[in-house]
Structure formats: structure tokens, C-alpha cells
Scaffold this motif. Structure first.
Motif, PDB file in Angstrom:
ATOM      1  N   LYS A 198       0.833  -1.211   0.000  1.00 46.79           N
ATOM      2  CA  LYS A 198       0.000   0.000   0.000  1.00 46.79           C
ATOM      3  C   LYS A 198       0.865   1.257   0.000  1.00 46.79           C
ATOM      4  O   LYS A 198       0.546   2.242  -0.677  1.00 46.79           O
ATOM      5  CB  LYS A 198      -0.925  -0.008   1.221  1.00 46.79           C
ATOM      6  N   ASP A 199       1.973   1.216   0.743  1.00 49.85           N
ATOM      7  CA  ASP A 199       2.860   2.373   0.805  1.00 49.85           C
ATOM      8  C   ASP A 199       3.489   2.658  -0.549  1.00 49.85           C
ATOM      9  O   ASP A 199       3.615   3.812  -0.961  1.00 49.85           O
ATOM     10  CB  ASP A 199       3.967   2.144   1.845  1.00 49.85           C
ATOM     11  N   TRP A 200       3.887   1.595  -1.237  1.00 50.03           N
ATOM     12  CA  TRP A 200       4.522   1.739  -2.555  1.00 50.03           C
ATOM     13  C   TRP A 200       3.544   2.347  -3.567  1.00 50.03           C
ATOM     14  O   TRP A 200       3.913   3.219  -4.353  1.00 50.03           O
ATOM     15  CB  TRP A 200       5.021   0.369  -3.012  1.00 50.03           C
ATOM     16  N   LEU A 201       2.307   1.901  -3.531  1.00 47.96           N
ATOM     17  CA  LEU A 201       1.291   2.471  -4.425  1.00 47.96           C
ATOM     18  C   LEU A 201       1.033   3.943  -4.098  1.00 47.96           C
ATOM     19  O   LEU A 201       0.868   4.770  -5.001  1.00 47.96           O
ATOM     20  CB  LEU A 201      -0.004   1.670  -4.335  1.00 47.96           C
ATOM     21  N   LYS A 202       1.023   4.261  -2.811  1.00 48.34           N
ATOM     22  CA  LYS A 202       0.826   5.657  -2.403  1.00 48.34           C
ATOM     23  C   LYS A 202       1.963   6.539  -2.891  1.00 48.34           C
ATOM     24  O   LYS A 202       1.749   7.681  -3.318  1.00 48.34           O
ATOM     25  CB  LYS A 202       0.718   5.728  -0.875  1.00 48.34           C
ATOM     26  N   ASP A 203       3.187   5.999  -2.869  1.00 48.28           N
ATOM     27  CA  ASP A 203       4.351   6.760  -3.304  1.00 48.28           C
ATOM     28  C   ASP A 203       4.460   6.854  -4.824  1.00 48.28           C
ATOM     29  O   ASP A 203       5.244   7.662  -5.347  1.00 48.28           O
ATOM     30  CB  ASP A 203       5.643   6.115  -2.768  1.00 48.28           C
ATOM     31  N   ASN A 204       3.697   6.039  -5.528  1.00 47.00           N
ATOM     32  CA  ASN A 204       3.760   5.999  -6.998  1.00 47.00           C
ATOM     33  C   ASN A 204       2.351   6.112  -7.569  1.00 47.00           C
ATOM     34  O   ASN A 204       1.777   5.130  -8.059  1.00 47.00           O
ATOM     35  CB  ASN A 204       4.429   4.699  -7.462  1.00 47.00           C
ATOM     36  N   PRO A 205       1.777   7.308  -7.526  1.00 48.30           N
ATOM     37  CA  PRO A 205       0.371   7.476  -7.913  1.00 48.30           C
ATOM     38  C   PRO A 205       0.086   7.214  -9.393  1.00 48.30           C
ATOM     39  O   PRO A 205      -1.082   7.120  -9.769  1.00 48.30           O
ATOM     40  CB  PRO A 205       0.083   8.940  -7.542  1.00 48.30           C
ATOM     41  N   HIS A 206       1.137   7.067 -10.209  1.00 43.71           N
ATOM     42  CA  HIS A 206       0.898   6.726 -11.618  1.00 43.71           C
ATOM     43  C   HIS A 206       0.564   5.239 -11.781  1.00 43.71           C
ATOM     44  O   HIS A 206       0.171   4.819 -12.871  1.00 43.71           O
ATOM     45  CB  HIS A 206       2.115   7.080 -12.475  1.00 43.71           C
ATOM     46  N   VAL A 217       9.765 -12.550  -0.044  1.00 42.89           N
ATOM     47  CA  VAL A 217       8.965 -11.869  -1.066  1.00 42.89           C
ATOM     48  C   VAL A 217       7.678 -11.273  -0.497  1.00 42.89           C
ATOM     49  O   VAL A 217       6.894 -10.665  -1.239  1.00 42.89           O
ATOM     50  CB  VAL A 217       8.630 -12.799  -2.251  1.00 42.89           C
ATOM     51  N   VAL A 218       7.452 -11.435   0.801  1.00 43.65           N
ATOM     52  CA  VAL A 218       6.251 -10.887   1.438  1.00 43.65           C
ATOM     53  C   VAL A 218       6.660  -9.736   2.348  1.00 43.65           C
ATOM     54  O   VAL A 218       7.387  -9.925   3.314  1.00 43.65           O
ATOM     55  CB  VAL A 218       5.493 -11.962   2.241  1.00 43.65           C
ATOM     56  N   MET A 219       6.176  -8.547   2.028  1.00 45.72           N
ATOM     57  CA  MET A 219       6.547  -7.348   2.766  1.00 45.72           C
ATOM     58  C   MET A 219       5.361  -6.817   3.567  1.00 45.72           C
ATOM     59  O   MET A 219       4.210  -7.178   3.304  1.00 45.72           O
ATOM     60  CB  MET A 219       7.074  -6.286   1.786  1.00 45.72           C
ATOM     61  N   GLN A 220       5.661  -5.957   4.514  1.00 43.61           N
ATOM     62  CA  GLN A 220       4.607  -5.372   5.346  1.00 43.61           C
ATOM     63  C   GLN A 220       3.668  -4.526   4.491  1.00 43.61           C
ATOM     64  O   GLN A 220       4.084  -3.839   3.576  1.00 43.61           O
ATOM     65  CB  GLN A 220       5.249  -4.507   6.444  1.00 43.61           C
ATOM     66  N   ASN A 221       2.377  -4.588   4.810  1.00 47.29           N
ATOM     67  CA  ASN A 221       1.331  -3.842   4.092  1.00 47.29           C
ATOM     68  C   ASN A 221       1.180  -4.296   2.643  1.00 47.29           C
ATOM     69  O   ASN A 221       0.767  -3.524   1.777  1.00 47.29           O
ATOM     70  CB  ASN A 221       1.588  -2.333   4.136  1.00 47.29           C
ATOM     71  N   ALA A 222       1.511  -5.567   2.400  1.00 47.26           N
ATOM     72  CA  ALA A 222       1.336  -6.118   1.054  1.00 47.26           C
ATOM     73  C   ALA A 222      -0.147  -6.327   0.750  1.00 47.26           C
ATOM     74  O   ALA A 222      -0.974  -6.468   1.650  1.00 47.26           O
ATOM     75  CB  ALA A 222       2.080  -7.440   0.932  1.00 47.26           C
ATOM     76  N   ILE A 223      -0.458  -6.344  -0.542  1.00 47.82           N
ATOM     77  CA  ILE A 223      -1.807  -6.681  -0.989  1.00 47.82           C
ATOM     78  C   ILE A 223      -1.714  -7.736  -2.078  1.00 47.82           C
ATOM     79  O   ILE A 223      -0.735  -7.790  -2.828  1.00 47.82           O
ATOM     80  CB  ILE A 223      -2.602  -5.453  -1.490  1.00 47.82           C
ATOM     81  N   ALA A 272      -4.615  -9.295   6.215  1.00 46.34           N
ATOM     82  CA  ALA A 272      -3.670  -8.787   7.213  1.00 46.34           C
ATOM     83  C   ALA A 272      -2.230  -9.013   6.759  1.00 46.34           C
ATOM     84  O   ALA A 272      -1.371  -8.139   6.923  1.00 46.34           O
ATOM     85  CB  ALA A 272      -3.910  -9.462   8.558  1.00 46.34           C
ATOM     86  N   ARG A 273      -1.961 -10.168   6.180  1.00 50.98           N
ATOM     87  CA  ARG A 273      -0.608 -10.491   5.715  1.00 50.98           C
ATOM     88  C   ARG A 273      -0.406 -10.095   4.249  1.00 50.98           C
ATOM     89  O   ARG A 273       0.716  -9.898   3.798  1.00 50.98           O
ATOM     90  CB  ARG A 273      -0.337 -11.981   5.908  1.00 50.98           C
ATOM     91  N   GLY A 274      -1.509  -9.991   3.517  1.00 47.16           N
ATOM     92  CA  GLY A 274      -1.421  -9.589   2.111  1.00 47.16           C
ATOM     93  C   GLY A 274      -0.998 -10.698   1.186  1.00 47.16           C
ATOM     94  O   GLY A 274      -0.289 -10.470   0.205  1.00 47.16           O
ATOM     95  N   VAL A 275      -1.454 -11.931   1.488  1.00 46.00           N
ATOM     96  CA  VAL A 275      -1.092 -13.090   0.675  1.00 46.00           C
ATOM     97  C   VAL A 275      -2.344 -13.890   0.330  1.00 46.00           C
ATOM     98  O   VAL A 275      -3.410 -13.688   0.914  1.00 46.00           O
ATOM     99  CB  VAL A 275      -0.092 -14.011   1.418  1.00 46.00           C
ATOM    100  N   VAL A 276      -2.197 -14.810  -0.627  1.00 42.77           N
ATOM    101  CA  VAL A 276      -3.243 -15.774  -0.951  1.00 42.77           C
ATOM    102  C   VAL A 276      -2.929 -17.068  -0.217  1.00 42.77           C
ATOM    103  O   VAL A 276      -1.824 -17.617  -0.334  1.00 42.77           O
ATOM    104  CB  VAL A 276      -3.316 -16.006  -2.471  1.00 42.77           C
ATOM    105  N   VAL A 277      -3.891 -17.566   0.540  1.00 45.49           N
ATOM    106  CA  VAL A 277      -3.718 -18.804   1.307  1.00 45.49           C
ATOM    107  C   VAL A 277      -4.456 -19.921   0.589  1.00 45.49           C
ATOM    108  O   VAL A 277      -5.597 -19.755   0.145  1.00 45.49           O
ATOM    109  CB  VAL A 277      -4.256 -18.635   2.745  1.00 45.49           C
ATOM    110  N   THR A 278      -3.786 -21.069   0.474  1.00 46.20           N
ATOM    111  CA  THR A 278      -4.380 -22.202  -0.228  1.00 46.20           C
ATOM    112  C   THR A 278      -4.216 -23.479   0.576  1.00 46.20           C
ATOM    113  O   THR A 278      -3.305 -23.607   1.405  1.00 46.20           O
ATOM    114  CB  THR A 278      -3.745 -22.389  -1.622  1.00 46.20           C
ATOM    115  N   ASN A 279      -5.109 -24.438   0.309  1.00 45.46           N
ATOM    116  CA  ASN A 279      -5.027 -25.786   0.864  1.00 45.46           C
ATOM    117  C   ASN A 279      -4.633 -26.791  -0.219  1.00 45.46           C
ATOM    118  O   ASN A 279      -4.948 -27.975  -0.124  1.00 45.46           O
ATOM    119  CB  ASN A 279      -6.371 -26.192   1.469  1.00 45.46           C
TER     120      ASN A 279
END
Length: 336
Positions: free
Chosen positions: A195-203, A235-241, A287-294
Motif C-alpha cells: 500500500k505504501d509503494w502504491l501511495k508513493d507511486n500514484p501513476h 517476497v512478502v513485505m509489510q502492508n502487502a496486498i 492482514a498479511r497480504g497473501v493468498v492462502v491455499t489448501n
């Protein structure tokens, strides 16, 4: 990060593409740089049969785990050269039904160099902003000037390739808005969009559904154990989506395996791939910003990189036919 599955056991000799027309001194950072006017600097230059292209940046194939190994692979590194063939089969081929597929070779960072960067800063991209990024942007320059001919395009990637892709989206396309406006989508899979990266790069815009265009499509696939342990995953960072690759939603709406159109199943013994059902369902953990699978599959064994239950190597294969279908949908939407 590591696509360590060998689909075929034979090794093909690599015709090194060498350095640019005016070779740099051996101690220069440009020594051994690819010259993308030479076809041998590309793993794949397609026959143009479609109205859309894909430019694919492959993941890490070079470990660099022995003492004295360089941080960056040479263009003729045998692990990388052989690995790209597999990346084509199990990842990039998902784009070939709808697009002309281009894949350049590049001098990628070793897995160990990225792990060291992550341990120091929490971000593997510290070792990617130089040689790997410079090679990929040189390949993009040549591609747009000589191969693209104004066609709309997808830029797709995985793992290290997606970390480099994030730099391309952030910097290269900001500098080249004329190219960027023709981007159908960026499938930046196997690395975090935050989310932070997207905020910093509005294009830049993240996908909100299955058919929006000019957007980034991204997810990291994990099992419940990684989430429960809040495991370290490079490859999983804080505030990931992440977006759900089955129902194309950003929230935690569960998508059962019945919504999966087919996973790519690899038979290493036979050296073949097929489409089948491995129970690959999907649910975004917001919360973690990942896809969980079984999914019925073994996690990637590199626990020091990805935690105890990461399905990093399944980011494409688990949802292979859904990706193919989604590429076609976004292209159709772009046409309209």
C-alpha cells in the motif's frame, strides 16, 4: 524465487550474446553486458501472429551459494540458461495463447545476494537496482524501438523478475509514459505490492477485478502455517496486498477449488506437464497480504527464504488456466 524443477534433463549449449559493440574494460560494471540487437541475447523472440505482446522477466535460477560465487550470473550461467526453459513452460507459456511472448536473458542476482540484502534491509531490491535492472531496461529499450511496433503489451514476471518489474513500473514507465499507456496489465506475481509503494507511486494502479486494464496483478501464495507463524518470507513485505487468482477479489471472499479451471501438474520423472486438479483453492489473508491455499502440494523447501509453508513455486502453476483465461479477458477489455 527459485524455479528448480527441470522439465527436461538435457542441457542445450548457450550461444553467449557477449557484450555491446564497444566492449567495456574487464573491470567495468558494464563488462559482459548483453547487446540486445543480437538474437542470442534473447531466450525467445516470437513470430508475430497476434495483436498483443508479453514481455516476461524470469525468476531466480542462480543460487550463488558456494564461497566465491559472484553476486550476479553471467549470461551463459548454465543453471540460469537451463532454468529459463522451465520458466517458459511452467509460467510464461500462460501468456502465449493470447500474445506474442518475448523473453530476454539478463544477468540476474544470486539467491544468496538477495537473501543478504533482505537480512540487512528487509527488501531484496537493493541488489537488483544495478545490473539486473540495467539489463532489463536495456532489453525494454530495444524491444520498444525494434520489436513492439506500437502494439499493446503485458509485462509479466515472477519472484526476482517481479522485484525488477516493480522497479520498471516505478521508474522506467514513469520516464516513458508513451509506452506505459499501452500496457494492458502487469502480472507482477511472486513479489509484494505494498500500500505504501502504491501511495508513493500514484501513476500506478492495482487491479480491482478480473478485467480492468493498465493495472498491476499480483499475489504471493502461502499455506496456513506461514500465516499462523507470521513467518519470514523474503517476497512478502509489510502492508502487502494480493488479488485472489480465482475470483479476482481483494477481500477475504473464499474461492473453492471448484473455481479453479486447472492447475499445471509437473511430472519430474517423466519430464512432462499436464493440466489437472490439485485442490488449489484461494483466499486472501488481508492482514498479511497473501493468498492462502489448501492445495495438495509440497511447500517450497527453502524455508530459510520463504518460511515453513510457502507455495512460491505454485504462484503460476496452481492457477495456470485461470491466469490464461484472465489474460484473454483483460485483452478483450482493452480492445473495448
Amino acid at each position: 524465487m527459485i524455479a528448480a524443477i527441470l522439465i527436461c534433463g538435457t542441457t542445450t549449449a548457450f550461444n553467449s550474446c557477449g557484450s555491446n559493440a564497444n566492449p567495456a574494460p574487464a573491470d567495468s560494471k558494464d563488462a559482459g553486458a548483453p547487446d540486445y540487437s543480437q538474437k542470442s541475447c534473447w531466450y525467445k523472440i516470437p513470430e508475430i501472429t497476434k495483436k498483443f505482446d508479453t514481455f516476461f522477466i524470469y525468476p531466480t535460477e542462480y543460487m550463488g551459494s558456494n564461497e566465491g560465487d559472484p553476486d550476479y550470473a553471467s549470461l551463459d550461467n548454465p543453471d540460469m540458461v537451463e532454468g529459463v526453459k522451465n520458466d517458459h513452460i511452467i509460467m510464461a507459456s500462460a501468456f502465449e495463447e493470447s500474445t506474442n511472448l518475448f523473453i530476454p536473458y539478463y544477468r540476474q542476482a544470486s539467491a544468496m545476494a538477495m537473501k543478504n540484502a533482505y537480512d540487512k534491509t528487509g527488501d531484496i531490491r537493493g541488489v537488483l537496482v544495478s545490473t539486473p535492472y540495467e539489463d532489463i531496461t536495456a532489453a525494454l529499450d530495444y524491444y520498444f524501438e525494434n520489436y513492439n511496433n506500437g502494439r499493446p503489451f503485458i509485462i509479466a514476471s515472477h519472484s526476482q523478475g517481479s522485484a525488477i518489474n516493480s522497479l520498471v513500473l516505478r521508474d522506467y514507465f514513469k520516464e516513458h509514459p508513451d509506452y506505459y499507456k499501452r500496457m494492458v496489465a502487469s502480472y507482477m506475481i511472486g513479489f509484494s505490492v505494498t500500500k505504501d509503494w502504491l501511495k508513493d507511486n500514484p501513476h500506478l494502479k492495482f487491479a480491482t477485478g478480473e478485467s480492468d486494464t493498465g493495472v498491476i496483478v499480483s499475489w504471493n501464495t502461502e499455506g496456513k502455517k506461514n500465516v499462523e507463524q507470521n513467518a519470514k518470507n523474503v517476497v512478502v513485505m509489510q502492508n502487502a496486498i494480493s488479488i485472489n487468482p480465482l475470483n479476482w477479489k481483494l477481500d477475504d471472499t473464499y474461492a473453492s477449488a471448484s473455481e479453479n479451471k486447472g492447475s499445471l501438474i509437473i511430472d519430474e520423472k517423466a519430464g512432462t506437464v499436464s493440466i489437472g486438479d490439485i485442490g488449489a483453492d484461494a483466499q486472501v489473508n488481508t492482514a498479511r497480504g497473501v493468498v492462502v491455499t489448501n492445495a495438495n502440494s509440497e511447500p517450497i523447501p527453502l524455508t530459510e527464504f520463504f518460511g515453513p509453508q510457502s507455495f512460491h513455486n505454485g504462484d503460476y502453476t496452481f492457477y495456470y488456466n485461470n491466469i490464461k483465461d484472465n489474460v484473454a479477458k483483460r485483452i478483450a477489455a482493452y480492445k473495448n
